[in-house]
Design a protein around this motif. Structure first.
Motif, mmCIF file in Angstrom:
data_model
loop_
_atom_site.group_PDB
_atom_site.id
_atom_site.type_symbol
_atom_site.label_atom_id
_atom_site.label_comp_id
_atom_site.label_asym_id
_atom_site.label_seq_id
_atom_site.Cartn_x
_atom_site.Cartn_y
_atom_site.Cartn_z
ATOM 1 N N THR A 12 80.132 17.555 -9.260
ATOM 2 C CA THR A 12 79.634 18.634 -8.396
ATOM 3 C C THR A 12 78.110 18.635 -8.361
ATOM 4 O O THR A 12 77.504 18.729 -7.282
ATOM 5 C CB THR A 12 80.153 20.003 -8.888
ATOM 6 O OG1 THR A 12 81.580 20.003 -8.821
ATOM 7 C CG2 THR A 12 79.602 21.145 -8.059
ATOM 8 N N LYS A 15 76.847 15.448 -6.445
ATOM 9 C CA LYS A 15 77.111 15.519 -5.012
ATOM 10 C C LYS A 15 76.156 16.489 -4.333
ATOM 11 O O LYS A 15 75.542 16.161 -3.309
ATOM 12 C CB LYS A 15 78.553 15.926 -4.740
ATOM 13 C CG LYS A 15 78.860 16.004 -3.243
ATOM 14 C CD LYS A 15 80.266 16.417 -2.960
ATOM 15 C CE LYS A 15 80.635 16.455 -1.501
ATOM 16 N NZ LYS A 15 79.603 16.641 -0.532
ATOM 17 N N GLN A 16 76.013 17.678 -4.888
ATOM 18 C CA GLN A 16 75.135 18.664 -4.262
ATOM 19 C C GLN A 16 73.676 18.210 -4.285
ATOM 20 O O GLN A 16 72.937 18.429 -3.326
ATOM 21 C CB GLN A 16 75.285 20.027 -4.936
ATOM 22 C CG GLN A 16 76.604 20.693 -4.612
ATOM 23 C CD GLN A 16 76.696 22.088 -5.179
ATOM 24 O OE1 GLN A 16 75.736 22.851 -5.158
ATOM 25 N NE2 GLN A 16 77.864 22.427 -5.710
ATOM 26 N N TYR A 17 73.263 17.563 -5.380
ATOM 27 C CA TYR A 17 71.884 17.074 -5.445
ATOM 28 C C TYR A 17 71.649 16.022 -4.367
ATOM 29 O O TYR A 17 70.699 16.108 -3.594
ATOM 30 C CB TYR A 17 71.561 16.502 -6.830
ATOM 31 C CG TYR A 17 70.176 15.889 -6.866
ATOM 32 C CD1 TYR A 17 69.060 16.702 -7.019
ATOM 33 C CD2 TYR A 17 69.985 14.531 -6.683
ATOM 34 C CE1 TYR A 17 67.786 16.164 -7.008
ATOM 35 C CE2 TYR A 17 68.712 13.985 -6.676
ATOM 36 C CZ TYR A 17 67.619 14.811 -6.836
ATOM 37 O OH TYR A 17 66.357 14.271 -6.821
ATOM 38 N N ASP A 19 73.360 15.356 -1.679
ATOM 39 C CA ASP A 19 73.506 15.903 -0.332
ATOM 40 C C ASP A 19 72.227 16.614 0.118
ATOM 41 O O ASP A 19 71.863 16.575 1.292
ATOM 42 C CB ASP A 19 74.683 16.887 -0.258
ATOM 43 C CG ASP A 19 76.036 16.201 -0.253
ATOM 44 O OD1 ASP A 19 76.081 14.951 -0.128
ATOM 45 O OD2 ASP A 19 77.052 16.910 -0.393
ATOM 46 N N ALA A 20 71.554 17.286 -0.816
ATOM 47 C CA ALA A 20 70.346 18.046 -0.479
ATOM 48 C C ALA A 20 69.070 17.217 -0.587
ATOM 49 O O ALA A 20 68.046 17.574 -0.018
ATOM 50 C CB ALA A 20 70.231 19.264 -1.383
ATOM 51 N N HIS A 21 69.121 16.135 -1.321
ATOM 52 C CA HIS A 21 67.932 15.308 -1.576
ATOM 53 C C HIS A 21 67.483 14.620 -0.300
ATOM 54 O O HIS A 21 68.266 13.943 0.362
ATOM 55 C CB HIS A 21 68.269 14.263 -2.653
ATOM 56 C CG HIS A 21 67.104 13.440 -3.075
ATOM 57 N ND1 HIS A 21 66.923 12.168 -2.629
ATOM 58 C CD2 HIS A 21 66.077 13.719 -3.887
ATOM 59 C CE1 HIS A 21 65.814 11.691 -3.167
ATOM 60 N NE2 HIS A 21 65.295 12.615 -3.932
ATOM 61 N N ARG A 22 66.242 14.809 0.017
ATOM 62 C CA ARG A 22 65.679 14.184 1.214
ATOM 63 C C ARG A 22 64.400 13.453 0.823
ATOM 64 O O ARG A 22 63.327 14.029 0.873
ATOM 65 C CB ARG A 22 65.396 15.246 2.274
ATOM 66 C CG ARG A 22 66.642 15.942 2.736
ATOM 67 C CD ARG A 22 66.316 16.942 3.841
ATOM 68 N NE ARG A 22 67.479 17.763 4.075
ATOM 69 C CZ ARG A 22 67.591 19.020 3.652
ATOM 70 N NH1 ARG A 22 66.616 19.590 2.989
ATOM 71 N NH2 ARG A 22 68.676 19.697 3.905
#
Length: 126
Positions: A12, A15-17, A19-22
């Protein structure tokens, strides 16, 4: 915490990191990561931190909250260890850390207190 829960929580977080990492963003990218009914934490990705006359790109853990019923089960350590593993920058910062248990957790992982910013702890990436 059993191994399947541990894997679920790590998956979790990762995945969240990611998904948000740009990485193309030039400014800090701040966001919460939430493990439903377990914990939430706020991080700043690609921040800039001055230390010893140098500027470093950082991943900063600015806040962590573990549900009371889930405390003392290693979840805070799991979150920190996962973030240390995925940190793509030179420096990891634990910001405004006042809780003695959290301070011990950081020091156990070779963090040092920033003498110019009390309650901020840092660790260089390997």
């Amino acid at each position: 915490m059993n191994n399947s829960k541990r894997k679920e929580y790590v998956d979790t977080i990762r995945k969240q990191y990611f998904d948000a990492h740009r990485p193309e963003r030039k400014l800090p990218n701040s966001f919460y990561i939430i493990i439903p009914e377990v914990a939430s934490f706020y991080i700043r990705d690609k921040g800039i931190y001055p230390l010893n006359g140098e500027l470093y790109n950082t991943l900063t853990l600015a806040n962590i909250s573990v549900e009371e019923s889930k405390q003392n089960q290693g979840i805070g350590s799991l979150i920190l260890d996962t973030l240390l593993e995925i940190n793509p920058y030179d420096l990891f910062i634990g910001e405004c850390v006042h809780n003695p248990i959290s301070v011990k957790m950081l020091k156990d992982r070779n963090f040092f207190e920033d003498t110019n910013r009390p309650n901020n702890y840092f660790r260089f990436s390997p």
